[in-house]
Design a protein around this motif. Structure first.
Motif, mmCIF file in Angstrom:
data_model
loop_
_atom_site.group_PDB
_atom_site.id
_atom_site.type_symbol
_atom_site.label_atom_id
_atom_site.label_comp_id
_atom_site.label_asym_id
_atom_site.label_seq_id
_atom_site.Cartn_x
_atom_site.Cartn_y
_atom_site.Cartn_z
ATOM 1 N N LEU A 31 32.472 49.339 46.233
ATOM 2 C CA LEU A 31 31.583 50.451 46.601
ATOM 3 C C LEU A 31 31.500 51.492 45.742
ATOM 4 N N LEU A 32 32.407 51.909 45.073
ATOM 5 C CA LEU A 32 32.483 53.124 44.118
ATOM 6 C C LEU A 32 31.400 52.380 42.853
ATOM 7 N N LEU A 33 31.625 51.257 42.554
ATOM 8 C CA LEU A 33 30.703 50.787 41.444
ATOM 9 C C LEU A 33 29.239 50.691 41.918
ATOM 10 N N GLN A 34 29.041 50.474 43.073
ATOM 11 C CA GLN A 34 27.531 50.661 43.624
ATOM 12 C C GLN A 34 27.093 52.180 43.602
ATOM 13 N N GLY B 26 14.950 51.800 44.740
ATOM 14 C CA GLY B 26 15.563 51.184 45.662
ATOM 15 C C GLY B 26 17.369 51.118 45.309
ATOM 16 N N THR B 27 18.128 50.961 46.361
ATOM 17 C CA THR B 27 19.431 50.811 46.120
ATOM 18 C C THR B 27 19.642 49.452 45.330
ATOM 19 N N ALA B 28 20.551 49.421 44.336
ATOM 20 C CA ALA B 28 20.787 48.339 43.220
ATOM 21 C C ALA B 28 21.542 47.446 44.031
ATOM 22 N N ARG B 29 21.181 46.024 43.552
ATOM 23 C CA ARG B 29 21.980 45.018 43.940
ATOM 24 C C ARG B 29 22.874 44.756 42.970
ATOM 25 N N VAL B 30 24.071 45.080 42.938
ATOM 26 C CA VAL B 30 25.125 44.642 41.837
ATOM 27 C C VAL B 30 25.564 42.905 42.003
ATOM 28 N N LEU B 31 25.175 42.486 40.836
ATOM 29 C CA LEU B 31 25.286 40.906 40.976
ATOM 30 C C LEU B 31 26.701 40.263 40.557
ATOM 31 N N PRO B 32 26.901 39.437 40.703
ATOM 32 C CA PRO B 32 28.226 38.664 40.021
ATOM 33 C C PRO B 32 28.078 38.513 38.507
ATOM 34 N N VAL C 208 26.320 53.126 39.909
ATOM 35 C CA VAL C 208 24.995 52.378 39.496
ATOM 36 C C VAL C 208 23.679 53.128 40.130
ATOM 37 N N ASP C 209 23.992 53.240 41.337
ATOM 38 C CA ASP C 209 22.975 54.234 42.234
ATOM 39 C C ASP C 209 22.503 55.444 41.617
ATOM 40 N N ARG C 210 23.666 56.183 41.242
ATOM 41 C CA ARG C 210 23.649 57.336 40.445
ATOM 42 C C ARG C 210 22.943 57.455 39.259
ATOM 43 N N LEU C 211 23.313 56.216 38.434
ATOM 44 C CA LEU C 211 22.740 56.011 36.973
ATOM 45 C C LEU C 211 21.264 55.926 37.392
ATOM 46 N N ASN C 212 20.801 55.266 38.145
ATOM 47 C CA ASN C 212 19.355 54.969 38.474
ATOM 48 C C ASN C 212 18.602 56.518 38.786
ATOM 49 N N ALA C 213 19.401 57.019 39.506
ATOM 50 C CA ALA C 213 18.915 58.481 40.334
ATOM 51 C C ALA C 213 18.636 59.329 39.002
#
Length: 162
Positions: free
Chosen positions: A5-8, A88-94, A11-16
């Motif tokens: 969740l923290l990584l999500q 949009g919200t990022a999908r963090v991939l494996p 990543v969303d903050r980086l995009n914003a």
């Protein structure tokens, strides 16, 4: 779960932050979102899906991005416009086999609207970001950002980063 969740959120903050820098026309900040050897590619979906290399823009270092910023701000003459990025919200991939430890793969849909003073807003570009991200002492940075756009035609010329 907490770490993912923290990584999500990171990543969303980086995009914003990336979108805000471009929408606020802080183009000098744009290369700083990338590693020194970071790559930035703007490529049509058809070429991406077929594995073809042709792209509208293919920059292979922060230095090339700085050259692009110089062109945008100092040499290119065009009718001014504003952009608004909606990401949009990022999908963090494996991770994939062979990935460097700590590499984060993510995808996020985007739409960029363009507004010329006195005109109505229009969809300028829409697609998805395909990112490789690494953690540095300065926070998350893009090792690679590929903007795969869905539009078959790009309005006028592509000037500002997507």
């Amino acid at each position: 779960m907490k770490e993912s969740l923290l990584l999500q959120l990171e990543v969303d903050r980086l995009n914003a932050d990336y979108a805000a820098a471009l929408d606020e026309r802080r183009f000098d900040d744009w290369p700083g979102f990338f590693l020194e050897g970071g790559q930035y590619v703007v490529q049509g979906r058809e070429n991406f899906d077929r594995g073809l290399p042709l792209a509208l823009i293919a920059l292979e270092s922060r230095g090339m991005m700085k050259d692009r910023v110089y062109g945008i701000t100092q040499t290119i003459f065009h009718r001014p416009y504003y952009t608004r990025h909606v990401v949009g919200t990022a999908r963090v991939l494996p991770a994939q086999a062979g990935d460097d430890p700590g590499l984060v793969r993510a995808e996020a849909n985007y739409a960029v609207f363009r507004t010329r003073p006195g005109d109505a807003s229009e969809v300028y570009n829409a697609g998805r970001y395909i990112d490789e991200i690494v953690r540095t002492d300065e926070g998350l940075k893009f090792r690679s950002r590929r903007c795969v756009y869905d539009s078959e035609m790009v309005l006028n010329s592509l000037i500002y980063p997507i």
